[in-house]
Design a protein around this motif. Structure first.
Motif, short mmCIF file in Angstrom:
data_model
loop_
_atom_site.label_atom_id
_atom_site.label_comp_id
_atom_site.label_asym_id
_atom_site.label_seq_id
_atom_site.Cartn_x
_atom_site.Cartn_y
_atom_site.Cartn_z
N PRO A 57 0.79 -1.24 0.00
CA PRO A 57 0.00 0.00 0.00
C PRO A 57 0.82 1.28 0.00
CG PRO A 57 -0.89 -1.57 1.58
CD PRO A 57 0.40 -2.15 1.07
N HIS A 58 1.95 1.31 0.71
CA HIS A 58 2.72 2.56 0.77
C HIS A 58 3.35 2.92 -0.57
CE1 HIS A 58 5.83 -0.46 1.67
NE2 HIS A 58 6.68 0.42 1.17
N TRP A 59 3.40 2.00 -1.50
CA TRP A 59 3.91 2.31 -2.84
C TRP A 59 2.80 2.75 -3.78
CZ3 TRP A 59 8.71 3.35 -3.63
CH2 TRP A 59 9.70 2.71 -2.90
N ASP A 67 3.01 12.22 -10.34
CA ASP A 67 3.75 11.26 -9.49
C ASP A 67 3.37 9.83 -9.84
OD1 ASP A 67 4.95 13.34 -8.12
OD2 ASP A 67 3.60 13.21 -6.39
N ARG A 68 2.09 9.58 -10.05
CA ARG A 68 1.62 8.24 -10.38
C ARG A 68 2.19 7.79 -11.73
NH1 ARG A 68 -1.48 5.32 -13.27
NH2 ARG A 68 -2.37 7.02 -14.47
N LEU A 69 2.15 8.66 -12.71
CA LEU A 69 2.67 8.32 -14.04
C LEU A 69 4.18 8.07 -13.99
CD1 LEU A 69 0.61 10.77 -16.25
CD2 LEU A 69 0.28 8.30 -15.99
N TYR A 70 4.89 8.88 -13.22
CA TYR A 70 6.33 8.67 -13.05
C TYR A 70 6.59 7.30 -12.42
CZ TYR A 70 11.16 9.20 -11.57
OH TYR A 70 12.50 9.01 -11.38
N HIS A 71 5.81 6.98 -11.41
CA HIS A 71 5.96 5.69 -10.73
C HIS A 71 5.72 4.52 -11.70
CE1 HIS A 71 5.69 2.76 -7.47
NE2 HIS A 71 4.60 2.31 -8.06
N VAL A 72 4.70 4.63 -12.53
CA VAL A 72 4.40 3.57 -13.51
C VAL A 72 5.59 3.37 -14.45
CG1 VAL A 72 2.95 3.01 -15.51
CG2 VAL A 72 1.90 3.81 -13.39
N GLU A 73 6.14 4.46 -14.95
CA GLU A 73 7.29 4.36 -15.87
C GLU A 73 8.52 3.82 -15.15
OE1 GLU A 73 7.49 4.68 -19.25
OE2 GLU A 73 5.32 4.72 -18.96
#
Length: 87
Positions: A57-59, A67-73
């Motif tokens: 969950p913390h990720w 931020d979400r899109l950066y995390h996905v990439e």
């Protein structure tokens, strides 16, 4: 004070150096991943372990869509490297 041309030249040199370090890091990670994956009985074991860990969950908490899109990439790139795939 440095002229704009001198500052631009310094930035270009820094950029080239960063590209070299990035490429070296990718090669090293891929090499280590191929080795580590060859020791296990499960193909792409490192990538699978990372992917499972990223489900915590913390990720999954992001302040912005950016931020979400950066995390996905980022996750896609890490999985690719940990699978021992070369680009």
């Amino acid at each position: 004070m440095l002229s704009i041309e001198e500052r631009l030249a310094a930035l270009e040199e820094s950029n080239d150096e960063l590209k070299l370090h990035l490429h070296a890091a990718k090669v090293a990670i891929t090499t280590l991943s191929v080795f580590a994956n060859s020791l296990g009985s499960t193909p792409h074991g490192l990538a699978n372990a990372f992917e499972e860990g990223m489900k915590a969950p913390h990720w999954q908490n992001f302040e912005t869509e950016e931020d979400r899109l950066y995390h996905v990439e980022l996750v896609k790139n890490v999985l690719y490297l940990l699978a021992g795939e070369a680009d």
